[in-house]
Design a protein around this motif. Structure first.
Motif, PDB file in Angstrom:
ATOM      1  N   GLU A  32       2.904  -1.461   0.729  1.00  0.00           N
ATOM      2  CA  GLU A  32       2.436  -2.786   1.066  1.00  0.00           C
ATOM      3  C   GLU A  32       1.533  -2.843   2.289  1.00  0.00           C
ATOM      4  O   GLU A  32       0.491  -3.579   1.990  1.00  0.00           O
ATOM      5  N   LEU A  38      -3.676  -4.771  -2.124  1.00  0.00           N
ATOM      6  CA  LEU A  38      -2.459  -5.334  -2.511  1.00  0.00           C
ATOM      7  C   LEU A  38      -2.167  -6.673  -2.115  1.00  0.00           C
ATOM      8  O   LEU A  38      -2.182  -6.927  -1.151  1.00  0.00           O
ATOM      9  N   TRP A  41       3.428  -7.409  -3.410  1.00  0.00           N
ATOM     10  CA  TRP A  41       4.037  -6.047  -3.661  1.00  0.00           C
ATOM     11  C   TRP A  41       5.447  -6.199  -3.585  1.00  0.00           C
ATOM     12  O   TRP A  41       6.006  -6.615  -2.507  1.00  0.00           O
ATOM     13  N   SER A  60       3.362  -5.827  -8.762  1.00  0.00           N
ATOM     14  CA  SER A  60       2.350  -5.902  -7.689  1.00  0.00           C
ATOM     15  C   SER A  60       1.071  -6.877  -8.585  1.00  0.00           C
ATOM     16  O   SER A  60       1.193  -7.122  -9.494  1.00  0.00           O
ATOM     17  N   TYR A  71      -7.146   0.392  -5.904  1.00  0.00           N
ATOM     18  CA  TYR A  71      -5.535   0.736  -5.569  1.00  0.00           C
ATOM     19  C   TYR A  71      -5.094   1.818  -5.954  1.00  0.00           C
ATOM     20  O   TYR A  71      -4.550   2.595  -5.443  1.00  0.00           O
ATOM     21  N   HIS A  77      -1.513   5.566  -2.684  1.00  0.00           N
ATOM     22  CA  HIS A  77      -0.932   5.222  -3.980  1.00  0.00           C
ATOM     23  C   HIS A  77      -0.828   6.626  -4.401  1.00  0.00           C
ATOM     24  O   HIS A  77       0.148   6.936  -5.422  1.00  0.00           O
TER      25      HIS A  77
END
Length: 97
Positions: A32, A38, A41, A60, A71, A77
């Motif tokens: 987050e 984002l 989240w 999300s 993302y 990620h």
């Protein structure tokens, strides 16, 4: 906005208290603050025990398809998802809302 949903199923024989799973959960919870794309989240363990249920979920949102791509490609990620590849499978749905 694009909603990004992911449902994870732990592999057979893998439990939530497995150190890899604990680390994977922590990595997702920390995303987050690391991924600027984002907009929303949350992630959590499923609280029900049904044969068709998945074990863990991510809910999300990002602004658009370009933000979703950024993302997905973000190193944090990629690192978090990479951990989960060792002990789980998942399904994904991305849709506009």
């Amino acid at each position: 906005m694009i909603r990004h949903l992911v449902l994870f199923k732990l592999n057979e024989g893998v439990e939530r208290d497995d150190p890899r799973v604990v680390a994977g959960d922590r990595a997702f919870r920390e995303l987050e603050g690391q991924v600027p794309e984002l907009e929303f989240w949350e992630c959590a363990w499923n609280i029900t025990d049904r044969p068709i249920a998945y074990d863990y979920a991510i809910n999300s949102a990002v602004a658009d398809e370009d933000a979703l791509k950024r993302y997905i490609e973000h190193p944090a990620h990629q690192a978090a998802a990479g951990q989960w590849r060792e002990f789980a499978t998942w399904v994904i749905a991305d849709y506009p809302f």
